[in-house]
Write an enzyme that holds these catalytic residues in place. Structure first.
Site, short mmCIF file in Angstrom:
data_model
loop_
_atom_site.label_atom_id
_atom_site.label_comp_id
_atom_site.label_asym_id
_atom_site.label_seq_id
_atom_site.Cartn_x
_atom_site.Cartn_y
_atom_site.Cartn_z
N LYS A 16 0.80 -1.24 0.00
CA LYS A 16 0.00 0.00 0.00
C LYS A 16 0.83 1.29 0.00
CE LYS A 16 -2.84 -2.42 3.27
NZ LYS A 16 -3.87 -2.49 4.27
N ASP A 45 -6.46 -5.29 10.47
CA ASP A 45 -7.83 -4.79 10.36
C ASP A 45 -8.89 -5.91 10.39
OD1 ASP A 45 -6.90 -5.65 7.91
OD2 ASP A 45 -7.40 -3.81 6.83
#
Ligand code: ADP
Length: 451
Positions: free
Chosen positions: A159, A196
């Site tokens: 990312k 997450d």
């Protein structure tokens, strides 16, 4: 609706590969099951697509978690510092977004963690917390091999992050070293690192004890689930009750060894070829928000080049990689088919000149094929986990903009997961609210109780 059959047949031929059948989805499930077992077995773990990392989180919250906790959330869209007050079912939260400048994202690990420590200090100063002793939970959503609840070795940056000297190292240690360098935050201690998916599971489990799967459908896709310790052959921790541990599957990497080649289309191959990680994260590239718009764009372009859309007339934007956003897919599918107001607006943004109702309908059809395949593939993954766990009733905690904003993703997933899951198992899907913050605080709270 007045479309000549020769044209229909051509359209059909181009789009057919995106339309998979239940036999395909069942095969995906079988292959995924084999990969999960490989990931959980020491001898085959290295070669497994799906790594199934034990998270060292051993139980879901029981509702008795109390007190104030700090949380960090790094690896989602924003970096945030949070203060969370847990009091039974009541959760109060204050948070602040901090920017991580590009030069730090690509700088050294020391710079990154010094910056994070600075942000924590600023946050604590603003909230008059500097003399409080606060346990901290860290949601760090990058692939990590955990060696304990508070030891997470980064395997690879993703990312857009690429900080030198972090891969292969324990991020909790790097954070603590930065805190020590500052010298004025002795009371802050990181007790737990989660990702997450675990955050989504924990935050939903806080209000629903049956939650046993956490699912992310955002920029990427990943899932975690509760596994019996007997099946976690890679487990090296204690074997106390509960005889379970949360497994972070890192399922986005499914297909890296070629297992999904039988369902790949030319569009998927093109996306993979032009990506920053060719050959990697194959399952994720067919499902997640980062790619769905691009799959649709490639299919639309193929139709257009065959004179089956826009009378063959494209635009600069439509031929630009990444320019057909995944949110367009949601918007077009959610549009009113009586007037196609939103679709027309998107076509204007893309500077397409020639378009008529047939084009609106066909583009909508392409979008629905792409999102349906994504939802069904994710369903095959969830059904595989449900069948493996064999719990009678399971809640799936879900987070991510794709699931949240796509008009039919939830319904499509419910329908296909039901069709692929053993009849005696019942399940529901629940949207996680701020899982990354709340989940980290809950895990820190459980860890704090055990200290
Ligand atoms: P992250 O996964 O990075 O924490 P999000 O859950 O917000 O963040 O996911 C971001 C992804 O969601 C992006 O890839 C974007 O394309 C996609 N997305 C954003 N809005 C929508 C929408 N309305 N419909 C479908 N996908 C969306």
């Amino acid at each position: 609706n007045g479309v000549p059959s020769a044209k229909l047949e051509k359209v059909e031929n181009i789009l057919k590969p995106l339309d998979l059948g239940d036999d395909d989805y069942r095969k995906v499930m079988d292959l995924m099951h084999a990969e999960l077992v490989k990931g959980l077995t020491p001898a085959t773990h290295e070669a497994a697509d799906i790594k199934c990392y034990p998270t060292y989180v051993r139980s879901v919250p029981d509702g008795s978690e109390n007190g104030d906790f700090l949380a960090l959330d790094l690896g989602g869209t924003n970096f945030r510092v949070l203060l969370i007050n847990l009091n039974g079912q009541e959760v109060k939260m204050e948070s602040k977004i901090f920017i991580i400048p590009q030069h730090i994202m690509l700088g050294s690990g020391i710079q990154l963690f010094d910056h994070i420590a600075d942000c924590i200090f600023k946050f604590m100063t603003d909230h008059k917390l500097t003399d409080r002793k606060l346990p901290l939970g860290f949601t760090f959503s990058f692939p990590c091999r955990q060696e304990g609840l508070d030891r997470a070795i980064l395997t690879t940056w993703t990312k857009g992050f690429k900080c030198a000297g972090v891969e292969g190292n324990d991020i909790v240690q790097l954070l603590h070293e930065a805190i020590v360098r500052r010298g004025d935050m002795k009371n802050v201690k990181c007790l737990a690192v989660i990702n997450d998916t675990v955050g989504a599971l924990m935050s939903c489990a806080h209000s629903d004890r049956k939650c046993a799967i956490g699912l992310i459908l955002g920029t990427g896709t990943n899932a975690c689930y509760i596994e019996n310790l007997d099946d976690v052959k890679t487990w090296d921790g204690d074997t106390d009750e509960p005889h379970e541990v949360l497994i972070n599957s890192e399922w986005g990497a499914f297909g890296n060894g070629g297992a999904l080649d039988f369902v790949l289309t030319d569009f998927d191959r093109s996306i993979d070829k032009h990506s920053i990680n060719p050959g990697k994260q194959i399952y994720e590239k067919m499902i997640s928000g980062m790619f769905l718009g691009e799959i649709a764009r490639l299919a639309i372009e193929r139709l257009r080049k065959n004179n089956l859309l826009f009378e063959g007339e494209g635009s600069y934007h439509l031929s630009t990689r990444g320019r057909f956003y995944t949110k367009y897919v949601s918007e077009i599918e959610g549009d009113d088919v009586d007037n196609f107001t939103v679709t027309k607006q998107i076509f204007e943004e893309l500077e397409l000149v020639t378009h008529n109702e047939q084009d609106y309908r066909l583009v909508r059809h392409v979008c629905s094929l792409v999102s349906r395949r994504a939802a069904y593939l994710a369903s095959a993954g969830i059904a595989c986990l449900l069948n493996k766990m064999q719990r009678k009733e399971v809640t799936i905690g879900v987070d991510g903009s794709l699931y949240r904003f796509h008009p039919f993703f939830h319904d499509l997933m419910m329908e296909k997961t039901r069709a692929l899951t053993d009849a005696q198992i019942s399940f529901k899907m629940m949207l996680s609210h701020d899982g990354s913050g709340k989940g980290a605080a809950l895990v820190a709270a459980v860890a704090n109780r055990l200290l």
